[in-house]
Design an enzyme around this catalytic site. Structure first.
Site, PDB file in Angstrom:
ATOM      1  N   ASP A   1       0.730  -1.465   0.227  1.00 50.12           N
ATOM      2  CA  ASP A   1       0.323  -0.280  -0.375  1.00 50.12           C
ATOM      3  C   ASP A   1       0.847   1.132   0.103  1.00 50.12           C
ATOM      4  O   ASP A   1       0.604   2.107  -0.387  1.00 50.12           O
ATOM      5  CB  ASP A   1      -0.878   0.172   0.852  1.00 50.12           C
ATOM      6  N   SER A   2       2.343   0.866   0.023  1.00 49.54           N
ATOM      7  CA  SER A   2       3.374   2.207   0.107  1.00 49.54           C
ATOM      8  C   SER A   2       2.595   2.862  -1.270  1.00 49.54           C
ATOM      9  O   SER A   2       3.538   4.146  -1.852  1.00 49.54           O
ATOM     10  CB  SER A   2       4.418   2.005  -0.473  1.00 49.54           C
TER      11      SER A   2
ATOM     12  N   ASP B   1      -1.272  -5.900  -0.785  1.00 53.26           N
ATOM     13  CA  ASP B   1      -1.226  -5.318   0.884  1.00 53.26           C
ATOM     14  C   ASP B   1      -2.985  -5.513   1.319  1.00 53.26           C
ATOM     15  O   ASP B   1      -3.384  -4.260   0.388  1.00 53.26           O
ATOM     16  CB  ASP B   1      -0.359  -4.310  -0.160  1.00 53.26           C
TER      17      ASP B   1
ATOM     18  N   LYS C   1      -1.141  -9.668   2.952  1.00 52.93           N
ATOM     19  CA  LYS C   1      -0.300  -9.136   3.504  1.00 52.93           C
ATOM     20  C   LYS C   1      -1.237  -7.798   4.828  1.00 52.93           C
ATOM     21  O   LYS C   1      -2.111  -7.454   4.090  1.00 52.93           O
ATOM     22  CB  LYS C   1       1.400  -7.872   3.231  1.00 52.93           C
TER      23      LYS C   1
ATOM     24  N   GLU D   1       9.189  -4.040   9.914  1.00 54.19           N
ATOM     25  CA  GLU D   1      10.089  -3.049   9.386  1.00 54.19           C
ATOM     26  C   GLU D   1      10.806  -1.950  10.394  1.00 54.19           C
ATOM     27  O   GLU D   1      10.114  -1.821  12.025  1.00 54.19           O
ATOM     28  CB  GLU D   1       9.181  -2.391   8.568  1.00 54.19           C
TER      29      GLU D   1
HETATM   30  O1  KIV Z   1       3.535  -1.393   1.635  1.00 56.52           O
HETATM   31  C1  KIV Z   1       4.957  -1.731   1.692  1.00 56.52           C
HETATM   32  O2  KIV Z   1       5.292  -1.625   0.871  1.00 56.52           O
HETATM   33  C2  KIV Z   1       5.175  -2.213   2.640  1.00 56.52           C
HETATM   34  C3  KIV Z   1       6.121  -3.074   2.498  1.00 56.52           C
HETATM   35  C4  KIV Z   1       7.161  -1.514   3.337  1.00 56.52           C
HETATM   36  C5  KIV Z   1       6.787  -4.179   3.565  1.00 56.52           C
HETATM   37  O3  KIV Z   1       4.616  -2.776   3.723  1.00 56.52           O
END
Ligand code: KIV
Length: 295
Positions: A50-51, A89, A119, A189
């Site tokens: 979700d980045s 995610d 995730k 993290e």
């Molecule tokens: O959203 C994302 O990219 C993440 C990573 C930083 C593990 O959760």
């Protein structure tokens, strides 16, 4: 069972890496062309994080990201990937209302978007029940402890977690509980290397570190950060492997100069008529016009 570059990565083959190595290579991706490049480069695990919200969609943090945005981008990624395991995610508020809604949302990543797993951030008692329920519904789940960016409003700012004994112990316990709840791997993290090493010893499932040191069973970075494509603040744990920002800016400036000065397009980048068609098309000197050339 170690993977050769051509083997399709599965959850059992990833888990076997904990004992046998090699370390698990994970990057984020959000679109077809970059996912294809990463897959062909031998990245084992592609996380549609979700980045996305921050590095692609321009949000200030990950909180506004929606399920539909995640599904849209995960579909683009899975269309490209042949070998890597793709994990989607769960965005903020996709797993906060009820177990039913959580399972419905998680299942969309598998059914609509072709991901192999999801995730989910956090390891509260309620969250662990959700992990159990998703696993029970045949949805493989990756945990995420330490810094959980969806808690930004709670935390105030992104910072290293587990720096004091109580917080460090909580992270280890959270990871152990996630394993018991059925998670197949855990993202660690932003935490001291000693804490990540302790978690990695304490669980039998692979740990994937981001800002968590070398003891983890694998590493993940946000693609745009490691490519030098992100704008703004970069955490200390990012190593920049390229300057994509510079490459794009340089190309855009060179193109602008060529357009302004009439160097683009040139003959090689233009289409031409066959001479006979060009001749036919050319204005003819007709007798009635008495030789006058139209302006
Ligand atoms: O959203 C994302 O990219 C993440 C990573 C930083 C593990 O959760």
């Amino acid at each position: 069972m170690a993977n050769t570059p051509d083997d399709k990565i599965t959850i059992p083959s990833l888990q076997a890496r904990k004992a046998t190595g090699p370390r698990i290579v994970c990057l984020t991706a959000y679109d077809y062309p970059t996912a294809k490049i990463l897959d062909e480069a031998g990245v084992d695990l592609i996380l549609v994080g979700d980045s996305l919200g921050m590095v692609v969609l321009g949000y200030e943090n990950t909180v506004p990201v929606t399920m539909d945005e995640m599904i849209h981008h995960t579909r683009a990624v899975t269309r490209a990937v042949r070998r890597a395991l793709v994990v989607g995610d769960m965005p903020y508020f996709s797993f906060h209302l009820s177990t039913d809604e959580t399972i419905r949302n998680a299942s969309r990543f598998l059914k609509e978007a072709g991901a192999a797993a999801v995730k989910i951030e956090g390891a509260s008692a309620k969250r662990l029940k959700l992990v159990e329920a998703m696993v029970e519904a045949e949805i493989p789940v990756m945990g995420h402890v330490g810094l959980t960016p969806q808690s930004i409003h709670h935390l105030g700012r992104y910072r290293v977690r587990g720096t004091a004994v109580e917080g460090a112990r909580r992270i280890v316990d959270d990871a152990v509980h996630l394993e018991k709840a059925g998670a197949f791997a855990i993202v660690l993290e932003s935490m001291p290397v000693e804490v990540a090493a302790e978690v990695t010893r304490a669980v039998r499932i692979p740990t994937i570190g981001i800002g968590a040191g070398l003891a983890c069973d694998g590493q993940v970075l946000v693609l745009h950060d490691m490519l030098g494509f992100s704008t703004g603040y970069l955490p200390k744990f990012v190593r920049k492997y390229a300057d994509v920002h510079g490459v794009i800016a340089g190309a855009a400036r060179a193109y602008a100069a060529d357009v302004r000065e009439g160097r683009f397009p040139d003959d090689a980048t233009s289409y031409h008529l066959k001479p006979e068609v060009a001749a036919e098309l050319a204005p003819k000197k007709s007798a009635s016009r008495k030789g006058r050339t139209p302006k």
